[in-house]
Design an enzyme around this catalytic site. Structure first.
Site, short mmCIF file in Angstrom:
data_model
loop_
_atom_site.label_atom_id
_atom_site.label_comp_id
_atom_site.label_asym_id
_atom_site.label_seq_id
_atom_site.Cartn_x
_atom_site.Cartn_y
_atom_site.Cartn_z
N TYR A 69 0.84 -1.20 0.00
CA TYR A 69 0.00 0.00 0.00
C TYR A 69 0.87 1.25 0.00
O TYR A 69 1.96 1.23 0.58
CB TYR A 69 -0.80 0.06 1.30
CG TYR A 69 -2.10 -0.72 1.36
CD1 TYR A 69 -3.07 -0.58 0.38
CD2 TYR A 69 -2.37 -1.53 2.46
CE1 TYR A 69 -4.28 -1.25 0.48
CE2 TYR A 69 -3.59 -2.20 2.56
CZ TYR A 69 -4.53 -2.06 1.57
OH TYR A 69 -5.73 -2.70 1.69
N GLU A 115 -5.70 -0.57 8.38
CA GLU A 115 -5.59 -0.33 9.83
C GLU A 115 -4.57 0.77 10.10
O GLU A 115 -3.83 0.74 11.08
CB GLU A 115 -5.21 -1.62 10.58
CG GLU A 115 -6.33 -2.63 10.66
CD GLU A 115 -6.52 -3.43 9.38
OE1 GLU A 115 -7.61 -3.37 8.81
OE2 GLU A 115 -5.57 -4.10 8.95
N ASN A 173 -9.82 1.15 -2.74
CA ASN A 173 -9.68 -0.07 -1.95
C ASN A 173 -10.98 -0.40 -1.24
O ASN A 173 -11.49 0.41 -0.49
CB ASN A 173 -8.57 0.10 -0.91
CG ASN A 173 -8.35 -1.16 -0.10
OD1 ASN A 173 -8.17 -2.23 -0.66
ND2 ASN A 173 -8.42 -1.05 1.21
N GLU A 174 -11.50 -1.59 -1.53
CA GLU A 174 -12.75 -2.03 -0.89
C GLU A 174 -13.80 -0.92 -0.91
O GLU A 174 -14.46 -0.64 0.09
CB GLU A 174 -12.48 -2.50 0.55
CG GLU A 174 -11.61 -3.75 0.60
CD GLU A 174 -11.39 -4.29 2.01
OE1 GLU A 174 -11.48 -3.51 2.98
OE2 GLU A 174 -11.14 -5.49 2.15
N GLU A 254 -6.66 -10.42 -0.85
CA GLU A 254 -6.27 -10.41 0.56
C GLU A 254 -6.75 -11.71 1.18
O GLU A 254 -7.90 -11.84 1.58
CB GLU A 254 -6.92 -9.23 1.32
CG GLU A 254 -6.40 -7.86 0.95
CD GLU A 254 -6.98 -6.76 1.86
OE1 GLU A 254 -7.66 -7.08 2.86
OE2 GLU A 254 -6.75 -5.58 1.55
N TYR A 319 0.04 -9.19 13.42
CA TYR A 319 -0.99 -9.80 12.56
C TYR A 319 -0.96 -11.33 12.58
O TYR A 319 -1.64 -11.97 11.80
CB TYR A 319 -0.83 -9.31 11.11
CG TYR A 319 -2.15 -9.12 10.38
CD1 TYR A 319 -2.87 -7.93 10.53
CD2 TYR A 319 -2.68 -10.10 9.57
CE1 TYR A 319 -4.07 -7.75 9.86
CE2 TYR A 319 -3.89 -9.92 8.90
CZ TYR A 319 -4.58 -8.75 9.05
OH TYR A 319 -5.78 -8.56 8.40
#
Length: 628
Positions: A69, A115, A173-174, A254, A319
């Site tokens: 990103y 996030e 994005n999304e 993803e 993560y």
């Protein structure tokens, strides 16, 4: 000469192509069928010092691509002020990936979620209060166009067809998860991407694997892909992609190898067996898969985001990924490598080892002074005055803290409620009267506390921005006191606001401004502490990575040698240790630790006034008594 060399290079690359083969449901690279097995890595969460190490480990796991990103706010901290060097050197990161032999799936946003604070959008966009982010709002489009006009031309030479590693580029994005559902906005981005990157570039979108999300997130001419984790039925997930893209490669952009954490909730993990089983199924169907995350990394400084209902993410972005926050090889890493080896030839050579960690031990801390005593250093320009409180945006303070100060309009010999009736404390406020701590107000959790004092006493409300919402309807997340405070039934007025520049003050060495006030202020006022530790020179492998933990401390911010490591909050958990990469440590002189403890330090007892450097991370401890 140089010109013929460059022409020769170009002619070498003219046969490089990357395309979608709709007939055979696959990608074509240089005309040959191609499938990527990729992993996400965020260069903004890993120090440049370690980019090569992490990329090599990804390559050696059998990946042929990485996905990253580009956070707009990371590169444009103030309007028209750009950062692209050192840890911000995206082009160097792309070059490294290229040299190591990894292709790149680029996700330049402008919104990324991730996030990350405000999903990567710069907070200064909110200067125009009514702005509608991620839409055709002319104010938003104008800034987006300017930013992409800076970023995308830098990316163009790195496209695959131009000799670089970038095979595909994601648009937004999304977007299907956002309320605006504005196809004109997507068209605007599509045109902008083509204008700066050319017509050949393969542009794609990513959305959750359901028709609801794909409805508003997709646009003709942008290849629609989906994202989902192990809890999803793979056949159904790809069927939802097929409803939008009847032909072309199957893509999970993803595939979740782990999940994100929030302060006050248990550390998330995803079972390795479940990941291996799902990945095996997808690869057996010929699908292209990107693992999110392959390495998570760290939200250094103030970069973490938050979700709704308001819950901030911690400093660690480990993560539960195949490579740990510190780049360590995990059981999950080797299991994935073994599986990938059944589908692709694994590269020859050694896997770079897990980096050694060193426990430098306890570091004694001493109090410098309270935050209020340090105001002349933290806010040299002095306060901004206003009848009613101003937000962080209005005082041009985008991260960290603002101190709001007024005086009590009446005697409060008996406790009187100080409250934020409209839940306007964003996100947490440390309240004191004449230097006596009164308690903490917190967004959605504590909107009223009782205070005592006399008319004319100084009321200080130190407000902390805990990270902006990164997903969903509320990413226009204003910080500070975004509505009035009342004392009993009286609305408080005549505020002085001090925007605090903590990073600058710490880097200019707070200690040289010590006041060493004699009043033994309470250990629960926001207070700076400093300590030092030395690493011997001449020992070949030092310094090494380490982790810092805060036994008996509550919550605050920590810097080492002026580098803002992030927030600690063991009183809430689950994260207990913060990762300290070795490149910020020195052997030539003592290492300086600066801590701003906001709530209560253990330093009433000098024997307990220490932090500790340990060699093992602790990311999953929730205090049994929820006293925070």
């Amino acid at each position: 000469g140089a010109l013929t060399d460059s022409l020769w290079c170009l002619s070498l690359h003219t046969n490089r192509t990357f395309q979608i083969d709709y007939e055979r449901d696959q990608f074509l690279k240089d005309g040959k069928p191609f499938r990527y097995i990729s992993g996400s890595i965020h260069y903004s969460r890993i120090p440049r010092f370690y980019w090569k190490d992490r990329l090599l480990k990804m390559k050696m796991a059998g990946l042929n691509a990485i996905q990253t990103y580009v956070p707009w706010n990371f590169h444009e901290p103030l309007p028209g002020v750009y950062r692209f060097s050192d840890d911000y050197d995206l082009e160097y990161f792309l070059q490294l990936a290229h040299e190591i032999g990894l292709l790149v799936i680029l996700r330049p946003g402008p919104y990324i979620c991730a996030e990350w604070d405000m999903g990567g959008l710069p907070a200064w966009l909110l200067t125009k209060k009514s702005i509608v982010l991620r839409s055709s709002d002319p104010d938003y489009l104008a800034e987006t166009e300017k930013w992409l006009g800076v970023l995308l031309p830098k990316m163009k030479p790195y496209l695959y067809q131009n000799g670089g590693p970038i095979i595909t580029v994601q648009v937004e994005n999304e977007y299907g998860s956002y309320f605006t559902c504005d196809y004109n906005y997507l068209r605007f981005l599509q045109q902008l991407f083509h204008k700066h990157l050319g017509e050949e570039v393969v542009l794609f979108t990513t959305d959750g694997a359901s028709e609801d999300y794909l409805k508003c997130g997709t646009l003709q001419g942008l290849y629609a892909t989906v994202d989902f984790g192990t809890n999803h039925n793979i056949t159904e997930a790809f069927q939802s992609q097929r409803k939008t893209e009847p032909k072309g490669p199957l893509v999970n952009s993803e595939f979740y190898t782990g999940w994100l954490d929030h302060w006050g909730e248990a550390h998330e993990t995803v079972d390795t067996k479940a990941i291996i089983s799902s990945l095996n199924d997808m690869l057996s169907q010929g699908a292209n898969v990107n693992m999110y995350m392959f390495i998570g990394g760290t939200n250094f400084g103030f970069w973490n985001g938050a979700n709704i209902p308001y819950a901030a993410q911690p400093t660690s972005y480990d993560y539960d990924a195949p490579l740990s926050e510190a780049g360590d090889l995990t059981e999950k890493y080797f299991a994935l490598r073994e599986l990938i080896g059944k589908f692709e030839k694994l590269p020859e050579g050694l896997i770079p080892p897990t980096t050694p960690k060193f426990a430098y031990g306890k570091v004694a801390m001493k109090k410098v002074n309270t935050l209020e005593e340090s105001l002349d250093v933290l806010c040299p320009e002095g306060p901004i005055n206003s009848t009613y409180p101003l937000t962080f945006i209005e005082v041009k303070q985008y991260f960290g803290f603002v101190l709001y100060r007024t005086t009590l309009p009446k005697n409060c010999s008996e406790p009187v409620p100080l409250s934020s009736p409209l839940n306007g404390v964003h996100d947490r406020a440390y309240v004191s009267v004449n230097g006596v701590p009164q308690g903490v107000l917190e967004r959605n959790k504590v909107i009223s506390i009782n205070i005592t004092g006399k008319a004319g006493d100084i009321l200080d409300v130190l407000v902390e921005n805990l990270g902006r919402i990164n997903y969903g309807h509320d990413i226009n997340d204003f910080k500070g006191l975004i509505s009035n405070l009342t004392l009993g039934s009286v609305m408080l007025k005549d505020w002085s606001m001090f925007p605090l520049n903590l990073d600058a003050a710490v880097q200019n060495n707070l200690e040289s401004h010590e006041t060493w006030s004699n009043n033994p202020s309470s250990p629960s006022l926001p207070t700076f502490y400093v300590g030092q530790f030395s690493i011997p020179t001449g020992i070949p492998d030092l310094p090494q990575d380490t982790f810092i933990q805060f036994p008996n401390w509550n919550k605050g911010q920590v810097w080492i040698n002026g580098f803002n490591l992030g927030r600690y909050w063991p009183a809430r958990g689950p994260q207990v240790t913060l990762y300290v990469p070795r490149h910020i440590l020195v052997t030539s002189s003592p290492n300086n630790i600066t801590v701003l403890e906001l709530e209560k330090s253990p330093c009433e007892d000098p024997r307990k006034c220490f932090v500790e450097m340990v060699d093992t991370p602790v990311l999953n401890v929730l205090p049994s008594s929820k006293k925070s």
